[in-house]
Design an enzyme around this catalytic site. Structure first.
Site, PDB file in Angstrom:
ATOM      1  CE1 TYR A  33      -3.719   2.464   0.599  1.00 27.65           C
ATOM      2  CE2 TYR A  33      -2.420   3.229   2.478  1.00 27.65           C
ATOM      3  CZ  TYR A  33      -3.484   3.394   1.599  1.00 27.65           C
ATOM      4  OH  TYR A  33      -4.294   4.496   1.721  1.00 27.65           O
ATOM      5  CD  GLU A  55      -8.572   7.650   5.717  1.00 33.83           C
ATOM      6  OE1 GLU A  55      -8.621   7.724   6.959  1.00 33.83           O
ATOM      7  OE2 GLU A  55      -7.548   7.305   5.108  1.00 33.83           O
ATOM      8  CD1 TRP A  63      -3.933   1.886   5.785  1.00 36.70           C
ATOM      9  CD2 TRP A  63      -6.114   2.365   5.821  1.00 36.70           C
ATOM     10  NE1 TRP A  63      -4.401   1.808   4.494  1.00 36.70           N
ATOM     11  CE2 TRP A  63      -5.731   2.098   4.482  1.00 36.70           C
ATOM     12  CE3 TRP A  63      -7.446   2.681   6.077  1.00 36.70           C
ATOM     13  CZ2 TRP A  63      -6.629   2.139   3.420  1.00 36.70           C
ATOM     14  CZ3 TRP A  63      -8.341   2.733   5.020  1.00 36.70           C
ATOM     15  CH2 TRP A  63      -7.932   2.458   3.709  1.00 36.70           C
TER      16      TRP A  63
END
Length: 216
Positions: A33, A55, A63
Site C-alpha cells: 500500500y 476513512e 488502517w
C-alpha cells in the site's frame, strides 16, 4: 544497512528499500500500500469515494484493519459505485450489519449510504467528485519546505483539509472531519507526504507533476 544514518521516520527494510517507517513494517499489506498506492494521485471518482468511505470506517481503528477488509468492503458496497450505494435502503443496512467480513457499525454504514447520495448530488453540481476534491489541493507555498518527520507530525489537519471538510459537511456529508479528510488527501495524492529520503517520494512527486488536474 547496519549503522546507516537515516532521518527519523524512515526505515530501510531487508529488501534494501528505504520507506516511511509505517510502510516498512512487517505487514506486507502495508508495504504494498505504501509503495504503490499511498500518495499517488487519484482522479477516479469511485476510488475517491471509496477512500472517503473507508476513512470513515477507520475512525477508532487501525488502517491495517481496514486494509485487510478492503475487498470485503468493496463487495459489500457494490465496488463503492456511489450511484448504486445511493439506492441502498434499510434492508441493505441490515444486510451489512450481518456481514462479519466488514466493520459492522450502524452509524458508519448509514453514513456511507448518506454520503453516496450526497456524492450523486455533488457530481450533478460539479461535474465529478475529482473536480471538486482537487479544487482543495494546497498551493506549494502552503506546504513544508522539507517534509521531515517533525514537519509531518504537525500535519494531522491543515487549512485545506478544514476547508474541504467544512464544504463536505455543508453539503450534508458525515464522518468527514478535517483529520479524516487530511488522511484522505494524503492517500489520494492531493499532497505528497512521503518523507524526504523515502524511495516512494520522488515517484509520487513525478506522478503529481505529470497529472492533468480535473477541470472544475
Amino acid at each position: 544497512m547496519q549503522g546507516e544514518d537515516l532521518q527519523p521516520g524512515l526505515a530501510r527494510n531487508e529488501d534494501g528499500v528505504v520507506r516511511c517507517a509505517w510502510g516498512g513494517s512487517d505487514h506486507l499489506e502495508y508495504r504494498a500500500y505504501h509503495d504503490d498506492e499511498w500518495g499517488m494521485p487519484v482522479t477516479d471518482d469511485l476510488r475517491l469515494f471509496e477512500k472517503l468511505s473507508l476513512e470513515g470506517f477507520q475512525a477508532g481503528l487501525s488502517w491495517l484493519t481496514i486494509l485487510r477488509k478492503r475487498e470485503a468492503f468493496r463487495r459489500a458496497f457494490a465496488g463503492f459505485d456511489f450511484r448504486k450505494v445511493a439506492r441502498f435502503g434499510a434492508h441493505d443496512v441490515e444486510r451489512l450489519l450481518d456481514d462479519a467480513a466488514i466493520v459492522r457499525h450502524r452509524g458508519k454504514i448509514e453514513s456511507t449510504v448518506n454520503n453516496a447520495r450526497r456524492a450523486v448530488e455533488l457530481v450533478e453540481a460539479e461535474g465529478s467528485l475529482a473536480a471538486f476534491a482537487w479544487r482543495f489541493e494546497p498551493p506549494p507555498d502552503a506546504r513544508p519546505a522539507r517534509l521531515t518527520h517533525d514537519a509531518l507530525r504537525e500535519l494531522t489537519q491543515t487549512e485545506a483539509s478544514r476547508a474541504l471538510a467544512k464544504e463536505l459537511k455543508r453539503r450534508g456529508w458525515t464522518f468527514v472531519g478535517p483529520t479524516t479528510v487530511y488522511a484522505f488527501m494524503q492517500a489520494m495524492g492531493l499532497v505528497n507526504d512521503h518523507l524526504e529520503g523515502c524511495d516512494a517520494r520522488p515517484r509520487a512527486e513525478a506522478a503529481r507533476t505529470a497529472l492533468t488536474r480535473p477541470v472544475t
